[in-house]
Design a protein around this motif. Structure first.
Motif, PDB file in Angstrom:
ATOM      1  N   ILE A 146      33.600  77.475   5.135  1.00  0.00           N
ATOM      2  CA  ILE A 146      33.886  76.076   5.398  1.00  0.00           C
ATOM      3  C   ILE A 146      35.144  75.843   6.305  1.00  0.00           C
ATOM      4  CG2 ILE A 146      34.404  74.132   4.129  1.00  0.00           C
ATOM      5  CD1 ILE A 146      32.967  75.256   1.579  1.00  0.00           C
ATOM      6  N   VAL A 147      35.086  75.161   7.042  1.00  0.00           N
ATOM      7  CA  VAL A 147      36.114  75.163   8.049  1.00  0.00           C
ATOM      8  C   VAL A 147      36.298  73.617   8.552  1.00  0.00           C
ATOM      9  CG1 VAL A 147      37.085  75.506  10.646  1.00  0.00           C
ATOM     10  CG2 VAL A 147      35.734  77.096   9.178  1.00  0.00           C
ATOM     11  N   CYS A 148      37.375  73.038   8.119  1.00  0.00           N
ATOM     12  CA  CYS A 148      37.481  71.752   8.756  1.00  0.00           C
ATOM     13  C   CYS A 148      38.775  71.512   9.380  1.00  0.00           C
ATOM     14  CB  CYS A 148      38.039  70.832   7.430  1.00  0.00           C
ATOM     15  SG  CYS A 148      36.665  70.680   6.276  1.00  0.00           S
ATOM     16  N   ARG A 149      40.266  71.676   9.044  1.00  0.00           N
ATOM     17  CA  ARG A 149      41.272  71.352   9.925  1.00  0.00           C
ATOM     18  C   ARG A 149      41.726  72.750  10.495  1.00  0.00           C
ATOM     19  NH1 ARG A 149      43.431  67.616   6.167  1.00  0.00           N
ATOM     20  NH2 ARG A 149      43.210  65.421   6.843  1.00  0.00           N
ATOM     21  N   THR A 150      42.540  72.949  11.664  1.00  0.00           N
ATOM     22  CA  THR A 150      43.030  74.152  12.236  1.00  0.00           C
ATOM     23  C   THR A 150      44.486  74.038  11.150  1.00  0.00           C
ATOM     24  OG1 THR A 150      44.391  72.931  13.776  1.00  0.00           O
ATOM     25  CG2 THR A 150      42.202  73.789  14.490  1.00  0.00           C
ATOM     26  N   ALA A 151      45.214  75.303  11.596  1.00  0.00           N
ATOM     27  CA  ALA A 151      46.434  75.387  10.812  1.00  0.00           C
ATOM     28  C   ALA A 151      47.146  74.289  11.241  1.00  0.00           C
ATOM     29  CB  ALA A 151      47.175  76.985  11.094  1.00  0.00           C
ATOM     30  N   ALA A 152      47.325  74.087  12.511  1.00  0.00           N
ATOM     31  CA  ALA A 152      48.421  73.114  13.066  1.00  0.00           C
ATOM     32  C   ALA A 152      48.124  71.913  12.696  1.00  0.00           C
ATOM     33  CB  ALA A 152      48.420  73.211  14.740  1.00  0.00           C
ATOM     34  N   GLU A 153      46.681  71.291  12.457  1.00  0.00           N
ATOM     35  CA  GLU A 153      46.434  70.073  12.161  1.00  0.00           C
ATOM     36  C   GLU A 153      46.564  70.145  10.548  1.00  0.00           C
ATOM     37  OE1 GLU A 153      42.779  69.460  15.059  1.00  0.00           O
ATOM     38  OE2 GLU A 153      42.392  70.307  13.172  1.00  0.00           O
ATOM     39  N   THR A 154      46.714  71.090   9.835  1.00  0.00           N
ATOM     40  CA  THR A 154      46.875  71.028   8.259  1.00  0.00           C
ATOM     41  C   THR A 154      48.368  70.632   8.207  1.00  0.00           C
ATOM     42  OG1 THR A 154      45.162  72.413   7.822  1.00  0.00           O
ATOM     43  CG2 THR A 154      46.994  72.431   6.236  1.00  0.00           C
ATOM     44  N   ASP A 155      49.300  71.678   8.923  1.00  0.00           N
ATOM     45  CA  ASP A 155      50.588  71.295   8.955  1.00  0.00           C
ATOM     46  C   ASP A 155      50.985  69.643   9.052  1.00  0.00           C
ATOM     47  OD1 ASP A 155      51.414  73.936   8.206  1.00  0.00           O
ATOM     48  OD2 ASP A 155      52.018  74.439  10.303  1.00  0.00           O
ATOM     49  N   ALA A 156      50.352  69.105  10.089  1.00  0.00           N
ATOM     50  CA  ALA A 156      50.793  67.799  10.738  1.00  0.00           C
ATOM     51  C   ALA A 156      50.215  66.906   9.367  1.00  0.00           C
ATOM     52  CB  ALA A 156      50.033  67.495  11.893  1.00  0.00           C
ATOM     53  N   GLY A 365      49.755  81.026   4.626  1.00  0.00           N
ATOM     54  CA  GLY A 365      50.386  82.631   4.640  1.00  0.00           C
ATOM     55  C   GLY A 365      51.593  82.724   5.303  1.00  0.00           C
ATOM     56  N   ASP A 366      52.213  83.673   5.371  1.00  0.00           N
ATOM     57  CA  ASP A 366      53.611  83.821   5.971  1.00  0.00           C
ATOM     58  C   ASP A 366      53.515  83.764   7.602  1.00  0.00           C
ATOM     59  OD1 ASP A 366      54.797  84.246   3.629  1.00  0.00           O
ATOM     60  OD2 ASP A 366      54.920  86.629   3.676  1.00  0.00           O
ATOM     61  N   ASP A 367      52.398  84.065   8.017  1.00  0.00           N
ATOM     62  CA  ASP A 367      51.978  83.950   9.432  1.00  0.00           C
ATOM     63  C   ASP A 367      51.873  82.395  10.066  1.00  0.00           C
ATOM     64  OD1 ASP A 367      49.540  83.818   8.436  1.00  0.00           O
ATOM     65  OD2 ASP A 367      48.870  85.388   9.794  1.00  0.00           O
ATOM     66  N   GLY A 368      51.665  81.499   9.082  1.00  0.00           N
ATOM     67  CA  GLY A 368      51.272  80.079   9.373  1.00  0.00           C
ATOM     68  C   GLY A 368      49.991  79.915   9.124  1.00  0.00           C
ATOM     69  N   SER A 369      49.031  81.067   8.826  1.00  0.00           N
ATOM     70  CA  SER A 369      47.442  80.578   8.844  1.00  0.00           C
ATOM     71  C   SER A 369      47.141  80.113   7.379  1.00  0.00           C
ATOM     72  CB  SER A 369      46.772  81.956   9.401  1.00  0.00           C
ATOM     73  OG  SER A 369      47.047  83.071   8.213  1.00  0.00           O
ATOM     74  N   TYR A 370      46.021  79.599   7.352  1.00  0.00           N
ATOM     75  CA  TYR A 370      45.548  78.954   5.866  1.00  0.00           C
ATOM     76  C   TYR A 370      44.175  79.708   5.712  1.00  0.00           C
ATOM     77  CZ  TYR A 370      49.040  74.923   6.079  1.00  0.00           C
ATOM     78  OH  TYR A 370      50.329  74.404   6.160  1.00  0.00           O
ATOM     79  N   SER A 371      44.373  79.894   4.342  1.00  0.00           N
ATOM     80  CA  SER A 371      42.998  80.252   3.696  1.00  0.00           C
ATOM     81  C   SER A 371      42.055  78.748   3.764  1.00  0.00           C
ATOM     82  CB  SER A 371      42.954  80.519   2.230  1.00  0.00           C
ATOM     83  OG  SER A 371      43.380  79.610   1.175  1.00  0.00           O
ATOM     84  N   ASN A 372      40.749  79.036   3.530  1.00  0.00           N
ATOM     85  CA  ASN A 372      40.030  77.681   3.357  1.00  0.00           C
ATOM     86  C   ASN A 372      39.947  76.925   2.042  1.00  0.00           C
ATOM     87  OD1 ASN A 372      38.121  79.241   2.115  1.00  0.00           O
ATOM     88  ND2 ASN A 372      36.607  78.543   3.525  1.00  0.00           N
ATOM     89  N   ILE A 373      40.906  77.190   0.999  1.00  0.00           N
ATOM     90  CA  ILE A 373      40.789  76.885  -0.033  1.00  0.00           C
ATOM     91  C   ILE A 373      40.785  75.155  -0.237  1.00  0.00           C
ATOM     92  CG2 ILE A 373      43.633  76.921  -0.375  1.00  0.00           C
ATOM     93  CD1 ILE A 373      43.146  77.786  -3.272  1.00  0.00           C
ATOM     94  N   THR A 374      41.546  74.631   0.688  1.00  0.00           N
ATOM     95  CA  THR A 374      41.466  73.108   0.510  1.00  0.00           C
ATOM     96  C   THR A 374      40.227  72.463   0.964  1.00  0.00           C
ATOM     97  OG1 THR A 374      43.986  72.988   0.621  1.00  0.00           O
ATOM     98  CG2 THR A 374      42.748  71.057   1.296  1.00  0.00           C
ATOM     99  N   ALA A 375      39.834  73.051   2.241  1.00  0.00           N
ATOM    100  CA  ALA A 375      38.505  72.450   2.823  1.00  0.00           C
ATOM    101  C   ALA A 375      37.354  72.819   1.863  1.00  0.00           C
ATOM    102  CB  ALA A 375      38.258  73.375   3.991  1.00  0.00           C
ATOM    103  N   ALA A 376      37.337  73.942   1.140  1.00  0.00           N
ATOM    104  CA  ALA A 376      36.372  74.249   0.454  1.00  0.00           C
ATOM    105  C   ALA A 376      36.240  73.405  -0.898  1.00  0.00           C
ATOM    106  CB  ALA A 376      36.438  75.803  -0.023  1.00  0.00           C
ATOM    107  N   PHE A 377      37.521  73.155  -1.437  1.00  0.00           N
ATOM    108  CA  PHE A 377      37.663  72.405  -2.615  1.00  0.00           C
ATOM    109  C   PHE A 377      37.104  71.026  -2.261  1.00  0.00           C
ATOM    110  CE2 PHE A 377      39.872  68.839  -4.688  1.00  0.00           C
ATOM    111  CZ  PHE A 377      39.760  69.047  -5.877  1.00  0.00           C
ATOM    112  N   ASP A 378      37.492  70.328  -1.138  1.00  0.00           N
ATOM    113  CA  ASP A 378      36.819  69.072  -0.858  1.00  0.00           C
ATOM    114  C   ASP A 378      35.417  69.209  -0.623  1.00  0.00           C
ATOM    115  OD1 ASP A 378      39.311  67.734  -0.980  1.00  0.00           O
ATOM    116  OD2 ASP A 378      39.713  68.340   1.235  1.00  0.00           O
ATOM    117  N   ALA A 379      34.661  70.160   0.129  1.00  0.00           N
ATOM    118  CA  ALA A 379      33.310  70.367   0.321  1.00  0.00           C
ATOM    119  C   ALA A 379      32.864  70.470  -1.171  1.00  0.00           C
ATOM    120  CB  ALA A 379      33.267  71.405   1.264  1.00  0.00           C
TER     121      ALA A 379
END
Length: 509
Positions: A146-156, A365-379
């Motif tokens: 499940i994919v919704c936002r990019t890492a940059a979009e999530t930070d914003a 994560g430390d590298d700025g990437s995200y798991s899809n936990i939030t997108a999956a929760f919403d879905a």
């Protein structure tokens, strides 16, 4: 179960490196309960391999002797000849005489389950069972994700004001929610979003049971994992050998009432934290716990206008400060970090610790990437429950939420609130509410914590009664407790899983 979003239990962080066990005997698939139209899925072979390529936890799991694999299941169980999806599994093999497999789920919805294969490590349960982790469809290393936002979009998004209740603020929030739902549909696909709910996960669990060679399921579910377990028990009551449900969700609970009870639970956890903090010199909430809410609001309120500086260029937004606090309230193990984070905010105006806690909650994560936990929760939640589409009701819920959890009330409540993302979701809810026939269900063991901030104690009482099972009560302030080192709880769970010994009365631990 998260407050709005689920928490991922960081099982891997505390693991030690173990030696690999001897090769396990191949278990042929089970013949129990195999529908003819699904025979190819139940009878597929499993090819276990190194976990190194399975998500961020994979390398640690591999070093701990855990194996991983993927199996195929139908995207739509109504069309088994159609498209398929891949479910990621992990296995920590039994160290001694094997009873069978123990399937686990850490909760969420949205949390990866692969690392939970080591949740029972060092216990008799790990000696007698292959402990199985599972990434439910769309989550973690399962494919497609499940994919919704990019890492940059999530930070914003995390930097935005989450609670402007003015007409313009509500309109903007609903615009963003609609755009987010559209992104999820575009980047994940509507067909996938329509088939990621608990209804499908329960069917996947039974396929996993079959391919692992178990005629009946052994299961340990935490938090939202109790909903999966309860629905499995309702659909396949004759296929349960043993089921432990810790941090229960009441299957009859209205989702709105569930959220409000959760708010009350977090308020109690905040008050317990304030009492703990008051015992330390320099507690940022003061020495009088009755004043803690007022002092907390004075501390975080200014972040609505100006984020606190951090070594990370993002800074600490108001939303992230609240998220970091919520993360820490799940367990007393994080209260020291929360106290330090609030102290830093109070004394130096910096927000590094609270931002780190928020990142843990959000899966960053430390590298700025995200798991899809939030997108999956919403879905998952948007297909599991009916959305609130009445703005008057949304405003009433907001008012009641503020009353239930005053430490989260930013003072801007006016009886109005934006509709959340599920009101704009591109597919309808799929989970039904039919009454189940539980005849043939083996006794289930429910574990419930008296001051659980996320899943109220009474939900466990009611779930045990609903399933005709037994209850173990833990006196404490934390979310879930099984295999967390509480001997009273763990011994009861161990005797139940291994010997099917059901407590005769509710043990209070």
């Amino acid at each position: 179960m998260r407050l709005f979003r689920p928490v991922a239990v960081a099982f891997v962080a505390a693991l030690t490196v173990l030696g690999c066990s001897a090769p396990a005997a191949v278990q042929p698939p089970s013949d129990a309960g195999v529908p003819a139209e699904l025979e190819q899925f139940y009878r597929q072979s499993v090819r276990w391999e190194s976990c190194a390529g399975y998500g961020t936890d994979g390398p640690v799991l591999a070093r701990n002797g855990v194996e991983c694999a993927r199996i195929s299941v139908p995207l739509d169980y109504g069309d088994p000849a159609g498209e398929t999806v891949s479910i990621a599994l992990s296995r920590s093999r039994a160290g001694g005489e094997r009873i069978g497999s123990l399937l686990t789920n850490p909760g969420g919805p949205g949390a990866s389950g692969l690392s939970v294969a080591l949740v029972a490590d060092g216990t008799p349960v790990a000696e007698r069972f292959d402990v199985i982790g599972m990434d439910p469809r769309g989550i973690g290393s399962s494919e497609p994700g499940i994919v919704c936002r990019t890492a940059a979009e999530t930070d914003a998004d995390r930097a935005l004001d989450p609670g402007d209740t003015s007409p313009a603020g509500i309109a903007e929030a609903e615009k963003l929610n609609r755009e987010y739902a559209d992104l999820c549909a575009e980047r994940t696909g509507v067909d996938v979003l329509a088939h990621v709910g608990t209804r499908e996960v329960v069917r996947d669990m039974d396929v996993v049971r079959g391919v692992l060679g178990d005629d009946r399921l052994n299961y340990l579910g935490f938090s939202y994992g109790t909903r999966i377990g309860a629905e499995y028990a309702q659909k396949f009551p004759d296929r349960v050998r043993a089921m432990v449900l810790d941090g229960a969700i009441d299957p009859d609970q209205d989702p709105v009432e569930e959220m409000l009870l959760q708010a009350e639970g977090f308020q109690r956890a905040f008050e317990d934290f304030a009492n703990y903090c008051a015992g330390y010199d320099g507690c940022p909430l003061g020495t009088d716990p009755s004043q803690a809410v007022e002092r907390f609001r004075a501390l975080v309120g200014p972040l609505l206008e100006t984020p606190a500086p951090t070594t990370d260029p993002r800074g600490l937004s108001y939303g992230d400060a609240i998220t970091g606090v919520q993360q820490a309230l799940y367990s007393p193990a994080l209260w020291g970090s929360l106290r330090g984070g609030l102290e830093s905010l109070a004394t130096s105006g910096t927000g590094d610790t609270l931002l780190l806690l928020a990142d843990l909650y959000e899966g960053r994560g430390d590298d700025g990437s995200y798991s899809n936990i939030t997108a999956a929760f919403d879905a998952v939640r948007c297909v599991d429950d009916e959305p609130v589409t009445d703005r008057a009701l949304a405003g009433e819920i907001d008012t009641r939420f503020r009353e239930a959890a005053p430490f989260l009330d930013d003072g801007r409540g006016n009886g109005s609130a934006a509709l959340d993302v599920c009101a704009f979701w591109p597919v309808p809810p799929t989970s039904g509410t039919e009454v189940a026939d539980l005849s043939g269900l083996a006794p289930v063991l429910v574990v419930s914590t008296t001051a659980d901030p996320a899943t109220p104690y009474l939900a466990g009482v009611e779930l045990a009664e609903y399933l005709g099972g037994a209850l173990v009560t833990f006196e404490g302030t934390q979310h879930t407790v099984v295999f967390d080192g509480e001997e009273c709880v763990d011994s009861a769970v161990t005797r139940y899983l291994i010997d099917l010994e059901v407590p005769g009365s509710d043990p209070h631990c």
